[in-house]
Each structure stands twice: as structure tokens, then as C-alpha cells.
Enzyme design. Structure first.
Site, PDB file in Angstrom:
ATOM      1  N   LYS A  11     -17.479  44.103  42.720  1.00 51.09           N
ATOM      2  CA  LYS A  11     -18.387  43.416  42.009  1.00 51.09           C
ATOM      3  C   LYS A  11     -18.658  43.544  41.604  1.00 51.09           C
ATOM      4  O   LYS A  11     -17.730  43.329  40.501  1.00 51.09           O
ATOM      5  CB  LYS A  11     -19.346  44.767  42.720  1.00 51.09           C
ATOM      6  N   TYR A  51     -26.833  40.470  51.287  1.00 48.99           N
ATOM      7  CA  TYR A  51     -27.434  40.810  52.074  1.00 48.99           C
ATOM      8  C   TYR A  51     -28.439  41.006  52.883  1.00 48.99           C
ATOM      9  O   TYR A  51     -29.421  42.101  52.799  1.00 48.99           O
ATOM     10  CB  TYR A  51     -27.507  42.141  50.792  1.00 48.99           C
ATOM     11  N   ASN A 114     -20.939  51.005  42.869  1.00 50.04           N
ATOM     12  CA  ASN A 114     -19.542  50.964  43.287  1.00 50.04           C
ATOM     13  C   ASN A 114     -18.495  50.387  43.122  1.00 50.04           C
ATOM     14  O   ASN A 114     -17.339  50.984  44.974  1.00 50.04           O
ATOM     15  CB  ASN A 114     -20.421  51.811  44.980  1.00 50.04           C
ATOM     16  N   HIS A 117     -17.373  45.872  47.878  1.00 51.30           N
ATOM     17  CA  HIS A 117     -17.987  45.896  49.156  1.00 51.30           C
ATOM     18  C   HIS A 117     -16.508  45.990  50.413  1.00 51.30           C
ATOM     19  O   HIS A 117     -16.105  45.002  49.704  1.00 51.30           O
ATOM     20  CB  HIS A 117     -18.724  44.661  48.904  1.00 51.30           C
ATOM     21  N   GLU A 128     -19.248  37.138  57.250  1.00 51.51           N
ATOM     22  CA  GLU A 128     -18.848  37.140  55.073  1.00 51.51           C
ATOM     23  C   GLU A 128     -17.474  35.998  55.071  1.00 51.51           C
ATOM     24  O   GLU A 128     -17.541  36.095  53.531  1.00 51.51           O
ATOM     25  CB  GLU A 128     -18.946  39.073  55.358  1.00 51.51           C
TER      26      GLU A 128
HETATM   27  P1  ADP Z   1     -21.641  50.078  51.977  1.00 54.29           P
HETATM   28  O1  ADP Z   1     -21.110  49.358  50.920  1.00 54.29           O
HETATM   29  O2  ADP Z   1     -20.991  51.084  51.640  1.00 54.29           O
HETATM   30  O3  ADP Z   1     -20.765  49.383  53.266  1.00 54.29           O
HETATM   31  P2  ADP Z   1     -24.388  49.955  53.166  1.00 54.29           P
HETATM   32  O4  ADP Z   1     -23.701  48.904  53.786  1.00 54.29           O
HETATM   33  O5  ADP Z   1     -25.025  50.884  53.185  1.00 54.29           O
HETATM   34  O6  ADP Z   1     -23.102  50.212  51.978  1.00 54.29           O
HETATM   35  O7  ADP Z   1     -25.489  49.351  50.772  1.00 54.29           O
HETATM   36  C1  ADP Z   1     -24.738  48.382  50.222  1.00 54.29           C
HETATM   37  C2  ADP Z   1     -24.982  48.325  49.265  1.00 54.29           C
HETATM   38  O8  ADP Z   1     -25.816  48.518  48.976  1.00 54.29           O
HETATM   39  C3  ADP Z   1     -24.097  49.845  48.884  1.00 54.29           C
HETATM   40  O9  ADP Z   1     -22.526  49.386  48.583  1.00 54.29           O
HETATM   41  C4  ADP Z   1     -24.684  49.902  47.337  1.00 54.29           C
HETATM   42  O10 ADP Z   1     -24.364  49.147  46.444  1.00 54.29           O
HETATM   43  C5  ADP Z   1     -26.109  49.542  47.720  1.00 54.29           C
HETATM   44  N1  ADP Z   1     -26.653  50.903  48.354  1.00 54.29           N
HETATM   45  C6  ADP Z   1     -26.555  51.427  49.730  1.00 54.29           C
HETATM   46  N2  ADP Z   1     -27.597  52.386  50.023  1.00 54.29           N
HETATM   47  C7  ADP Z   1     -28.142  52.711  48.386  1.00 54.29           C
HETATM   48  C8  ADP Z   1     -28.708  54.110  47.772  1.00 54.29           C
HETATM   49  N3  ADP Z   1     -29.338  54.462  48.784  1.00 54.29           N
HETATM   50  N4  ADP Z   1     -29.604  53.399  46.638  1.00 54.29           N
HETATM   51  C9  ADP Z   1     -29.345  52.224  46.404  1.00 54.29           C
HETATM   52  N5  ADP Z   1     -28.591  51.580  46.249  1.00 54.29           N
HETATM   53  C10 ADP Z   1     -27.542  51.314  47.448  1.00 54.29           C
HETATM   54 MG    MG Z   2     -22.211  48.319  54.294  1.00 51.72          MG
END
Ligand code: ADP
Ligand code: MG
Length: 140
Positions: A11, A51, A114, A117, A128
Site C-alpha cells: 500500500k 473497496y 497497515n 492488502h 481483484e
Molecule cells: P484486511 O485488509 O485485513 O483484509 P479489512 O478487509 O477488514 O482488513 O479492511 C480493509 C482495510 O480497511 C484494512 O486493511 C484497513 O486498512 C482498513 N480498516 C479496517 N478496519 C478499519 C478501522 N476500524 N478503522 C480504519 N481503517 C480500517
Molecule cells: Mg480485506
């Protein structure tokens, strides 16, 4: 065990931090092979589309702004159980909860920055992967 492909993104936060290489080392050490790669900057519209599954979540607008804030590196990873293996080496969504040694534990700053993805299921990988890549951009 089945040979699979999954979509990974390094990212914009990670590109900005200049850790593309270190992230890829972690993926490779987990047994995943890069079979396609490109650096792209998503438009806001493309970020919304990527997204779309999260559009009802409170963080959706911030997430879209972030993912379109700068270049990212999209990768296709291939390997045995690549989808689950990638999720494992990524670590939990919140870096503070991610297991030691995972990418997010080592390099992630916060839940919204983080680093990586990864597709979460074969059905999402199937959507995707073609979001970023044509067949002729994928190499065995
Ligand atoms: P992942 O990336 O682990 O699959 P999700 O699909 O639940 O997680 O969420 C997509 C992305 O949205 C996450 O990687 C993160 O960057 C962001 N995200 C998820 N939950 C939160 C939150 N509570 N607050 C802010 N950003 C979030
Ligand atoms: Mg996800």
C-alpha cells in the site's frame, strides 16, 4: 493443498516508507512467488471500486482517500494455498494485534496504515486479480 493465486497490494504507506523490497522478501520467504507486479496510482474512483465491499463501513472514505493517496505496488502471488498463506504472513488487520514476525507487526503503523492488502477468499481473488492485471501481464 492447492496451487492458487492471490492479489497483494503493497500500500501507499509502505511505498512511501521505502520498504517494498523488505515486504517482498517476507512474501517470498513464506513460499509465495511473484508472478505479476506493477506500480500504479489509483484514482479516487478506482479506489472506491476496489473497496466497494466496505462502502457501508465508517472508515470507507478515509480508506479510499488513503489507497489513492500515492503509488502502490500490485502483485499476484502464486503458491500452495496462496490466499491463506498470504493472509498469514500479512498478520492481523491491526498491526498492534498482529503476530510477531508478520509483515504488519514489523512494518505497520496503525490499522489504517497497515502496509499490505491480500485477497481474503478465492471469490475475491477472482475479482481483484483482473482489477489490476491482464492475462498477458502474468508470468509463470
Ligand atoms: P484486511 O485488509 O485485513 O483484509 P479489512 O478487509 O477488514 O482488513 O479492511 C480493509 C482495510 O480497511 C484494512 O486493511 C484497513 O486498512 C482498513 N480498516 C479496517 N478496519 C478499519 C478501522 N476500524 N478503522 C480504519 N481503517 C480500517
Ligand atoms: Mg480485506
Amino acid at each position: 493443498m492447492k496451487r492458487e493465486r492471490t492479489l497483494s497490494m503493497i500500500k501507499p504507506d509502505a511505498v512511501q516508507k521505502n520498504i517494498i523490497g523488505r515486504v517482498i522478501v517476507k512474501l517470498e520467504e513464506a513460499g509465495l512467488k511473484v508472478v505479476a507486479a506493477k506500480m500504479v496510482r489509483l484514482s479516487k474512483k478506482e479506489g472506491q471500486q476496489f473497496y466497494a465491499i466496505h462502502k457501508e463501513r465508517p472508515f470507507y472514505n478515509d480508506l479510499v482517500d488513503f489507497i489513492s493517496s500515492g503509488p502502490l505496488m500490485a502483485l499476484i502471488l502464486e503458491g500452495e494455498d496462496a490466499i491463506a498463506k498470504n493472509r498469514e504472513v500479512m498478520g492481523a488487520t491491526n498491526p498492534k494485534e498482529a503476530a510477531a514476525g508478520t509483515i504488519r507487526a514489523e512494518f505497520g503503523d496503525s490499522i489504517d496504515k497497515n502496509v499490505v492488502h491480500g485477497s481474503d477468499a478465492p471469490e475475491t481473488a477472482a475479482i481483484e486479480i483482473p482489477f489490476f492485471f491482464n492475462e498477458d501481464e502474468i508470468f509463470e
